[in-house]
Design a protein around this motif. Structure first.
Motif, mmCIF file in Angstrom:
data_model
loop_
_atom_site.group_PDB
_atom_site.id
_atom_site.type_symbol
_atom_site.label_atom_id
_atom_site.label_comp_id
_atom_site.label_asym_id
_atom_site.label_seq_id
_atom_site.Cartn_x
_atom_site.Cartn_y
_atom_site.Cartn_z
ATOM 1 N N LYS A 46 0.859 -1.188 0.000
ATOM 2 C CA LYS A 46 0.000 0.000 0.000
ATOM 3 C C LYS A 46 0.890 1.231 0.000
ATOM 4 O O LYS A 46 1.839 1.329 0.778
ATOM 5 C CB LYS A 46 -0.931 -0.025 1.199
ATOM 6 N N ILE A 47 0.582 2.179 -0.901
ATOM 7 C CA ILE A 47 1.420 3.349 -1.142
ATOM 8 C C ILE A 47 0.530 4.592 -1.199
ATOM 9 O O ILE A 47 -0.595 4.537 -1.703
ATOM 10 C CB ILE A 47 2.190 3.191 -2.475
ATOM 11 N N CYS A 48 1.053 5.707 -0.699
ATOM 12 C CA CYS A 48 0.395 7.006 -0.844
ATOM 13 C C CYS A 48 1.262 7.859 -1.759
ATOM 14 O O CYS A 48 2.454 8.026 -1.501
ATOM 15 C CB CYS A 48 0.251 7.711 0.506
ATOM 16 N N GLU A 49 0.668 8.366 -2.804
ATOM 17 C CA GLU A 49 1.378 9.233 -3.744
ATOM 18 C C GLU A 49 0.828 10.639 -3.577
ATOM 19 O O GLU A 49 -0.353 10.889 -3.815
ATOM 20 C CB GLU A 49 1.145 8.743 -5.173
ATOM 21 N N TYR A 50 1.684 11.553 -3.108
ATOM 22 C CA TYR A 50 1.308 12.950 -2.937
ATOM 23 C C TYR A 50 1.590 13.666 -4.248
ATOM 24 O O TYR A 50 2.706 13.599 -4.765
ATOM 25 C CB TYR A 50 2.127 13.572 -1.804
ATOM 26 N N LEU A 51 0.594 14.343 -4.795
ATOM 27 C CA LEU A 51 0.729 15.048 -6.078
ATOM 28 C C LEU A 51 0.256 16.488 -5.905
ATOM 29 O O LEU A 51 -0.931 16.727 -5.658
ATOM 30 C CB LEU A 51 -0.110 14.345 -7.150
ATOM 31 N N ARG A 52 1.178 17.446 -5.999
ATOM 32 C CA ARG A 52 0.837 18.867 -5.901
ATOM 33 C C ARG A 52 0.711 19.426 -7.308
ATOM 34 O O ARG A 52 1.539 19.148 -8.175
ATOM 35 C CB ARG A 52 1.885 19.643 -5.106
ATOM 36 N N LEU A 53 -0.320 20.257 -7.536
ATOM 37 C CA LEU A 53 -0.626 20.770 -8.863
ATOM 38 C C LEU A 53 -0.359 22.261 -8.972
ATOM 39 O O LEU A 53 -0.441 22.985 -7.983
ATOM 40 C CB LEU A 53 -2.104 20.521 -9.186
ATOM 41 N N ASN A 54 -0.081 22.699 -10.200
ATOM 42 C CA ASN A 54 0.033 24.137 -10.457
ATOM 43 C C ASN A 54 -1.336 24.671 -10.870
ATOM 44 O O ASN A 54 -2.328 23.924 -10.920
ATOM 45 C CB ASN A 54 1.115 24.434 -11.496
ATOM 46 N N ALA A 55 -1.411 25.954 -11.181
ATOM 47 C CA ALA A 55 -2.682 26.598 -11.539
ATOM 48 C C ALA A 55 -3.288 26.012 -12.820
ATOM 49 O O ALA A 55 -4.492 26.123 -13.046
ATOM 50 C CB ALA A 55 -2.474 28.102 -11.695
ATOM 51 N N LEU A 56 -2.458 25.380 -13.658
ATOM 52 C CA LEU A 56 -2.943 24.773 -14.904
ATOM 53 C C LEU A 56 -3.430 23.339 -14.708
ATOM 54 O O LEU A 56 -3.846 22.679 -15.662
ATOM 55 C CB LEU A 56 -1.839 24.810 -15.962
ATOM 56 N N GLY A 57 -3.321 22.829 -13.465
ATOM 57 C CA GLY A 57 -3.769 21.471 -13.187
ATOM 58 C C GLY A 57 -2.749 20.397 -13.508
ATOM 59 O O GLY A 57 -3.068 19.213 -13.519
ATOM 60 N N LYS A 58 -1.509 20.804 -13.776
ATOM 61 C CA LYS A 58 -0.435 19.834 -14.041
ATOM 62 C C LYS A 58 0.303 19.531 -12.733
ATOM 63 O O LYS A 58 0.452 20.403 -11.865
ATOM 64 C CB LYS A 58 0.570 20.387 -15.059
ATOM 65 N N ILE A 59 0.785 18.320 -12.599
ATOM 66 C CA ILE A 59 1.527 17.926 -11.403
ATOM 67 C C ILE A 59 2.909 18.564 -11.443
ATOM 68 O O ILE A 59 3.633 18.428 -12.423
ATOM 69 C CB ILE A 59 1.653 16.390 -11.318
ATOM 70 N N VAL A 60 3.246 19.290 -10.380
ATOM 71 C CA VAL A 60 4.559 19.936 -10.290
ATOM 72 C C VAL A 60 5.445 19.275 -9.247
ATOM 73 O O VAL A 60 6.660 19.447 -9.260
ATOM 74 C CB VAL A 60 4.459 21.452 -9.997
ATOM 75 N N GLN A 61 4.839 18.524 -8.344
ATOM 76 C CA GLN A 61 5.623 17.839 -7.317
ATOM 77 C C GLN A 61 4.923 16.544 -6.952
ATOM 78 O O GLN A 61 3.712 16.523 -6.737
ATOM 79 C CB GLN A 61 5.761 18.717 -6.076
ATOM 80 N N GLY A 62 5.683 15.486 -6.923
ATOM 81 C CA GLY A 62 5.152 14.191 -6.525
ATOM 82 C C GLY A 62 6.068 13.543 -5.508
ATOM 83 O O GLY A 62 7.277 13.768 -5.521
ATOM 84 N N SER A 63 5.475 12.768 -4.638
ATOM 85 C CA SER A 63 6.263 12.042 -3.643
ATOM 86 C C SER A 63 5.590 10.713 -3.372
ATOM 87 O O SER A 63 4.414 10.665 -2.984
ATOM 88 C CB SER A 63 6.356 12.855 -2.351
ATOM 89 N N ALA A 64 6.317 9.623 -3.623
ATOM 90 C CA ALA A 64 5.811 8.288 -3.329
ATOM 91 C C ALA A 64 6.153 7.975 -1.880
ATOM 92 O O ALA A 64 7.312 8.028 -1.484
ATOM 93 C CB ALA A 64 6.450 7.269 -4.258
ATOM 94 N N ASN A 65 5.141 7.683 -1.091
ATOM 95 C CA ASN A 65 5.332 7.418 0.330
ATOM 96 C C ASN A 65 4.948 5.985 0.633
ATOM 97 O O ASN A 65 3.801 5.579 0.453
ATOM 98 C CB ASN A 65 4.473 8.389 1.146
ATOM 99 N N HIS A 66 5.957 5.221 1.072
ATOM 100 C CA HIS A 66 5.773 3.801 1.354
ATOM 101 C C HIS A 66 5.688 3.569 2.855
ATOM 102 O O HIS A 66 6.286 4.323 3.641
ATOM 103 C CB HIS A 66 6.957 3.006 0.775
ATOM 104 N N LEU A 67 4.994 2.529 3.248
ATOM 105 C CA LEU A 67 4.840 2.174 4.643
ATOM 106 C C LEU A 67 6.202 1.869 5.259
ATOM 107 O O LEU A 67 6.991 1.112 4.687
ATOM 108 C CB LEU A 67 3.913 0.953 4.753
ATOM 109 N N ALA A 68 6.483 2.470 6.394
ATOM 110 C CA ALA A 68 7.735 2.193 7.096
ATOM 111 C C ALA A 68 7.620 0.826 7.765
ATOM 112 O O ALA A 68 6.592 0.492 8.335
ATOM 113 C CB ALA A 68 8.007 3.267 8.147
ATOM 114 N N HIS A 69 8.683 0.052 7.668
ATOM 115 C CA HIS A 69 8.648 -1.303 8.248
ATOM 116 C C HIS A 69 9.371 -1.341 9.570
ATOM 117 O O HIS A 69 10.298 -0.724 9.843
ATOM 118 C CB HIS A 69 9.276 -2.309 7.289
#
Length: 123
Positions: free
Chosen positions: A100-123
């Motif tokens: 299970k993964i959480c992908e954080y996607l931040r968008l610009n004013a045009l709706g395009k992704i400008v920042q992404g971060s794949a966040n994995h469960l810490a073991h």
């Protein structure tokens, strides 16, 4: 009402992000991203790319994700849920290996992704 439409748009983007990956069409995935987008993941270093774990620009993302798709012929994401804020969406999903993964996607004013971060469960 505007806020509701924006939240619906962001949730739709999260669903499209999943569908793009499941299509295995790298250009479809990249079309969601701004030309100068930034991506952070612990897998970046693991696959022999930048030791910082962050890549900037579509050209670098194309190389990284192209290699990942080659190494993961059975890649498939199953959407669990989406979480939205005014300028971002978190896509919570499970991959073909059951992680299970959480992908954080931040968008610009045009709706395009400008920042992404794949966040994995810490073991």
């Amino acid at each position: 009402m505007q806020e509701h439409r924006e939240a619906a748009h962001l949730a739709a983007l999260g669903r499209e992000w999943i569908a793009a990956w499941n299509s295995r069409d790298l250009e479809r995935v990249l079309a969601l991203y701004d030309e100068n987008s930034e991506m952070t993941s612990d897998r970046i270093q693991a696959l022999g790319f930048d030791s910082s774990g962050t890549l900037t620009g579509k050209a670098k993302l194309r190389m990284y994700w192209g290699k990942a798709l080659t190494l993961l012929p059975n890649l498939h994401f199953e959407l669990i849920d989406t979480y939205v804020s005014p300028d971002s969406v978190v896509v919570f999903y499970q991959n073909e290996r059951g992680a299970k993964i959480c992908e954080y996607l931040r968008l610009n004013a045009l709706g395009k992704i400008v920042q992404g971060s794949a966040n994995h469960l810490a073991h």
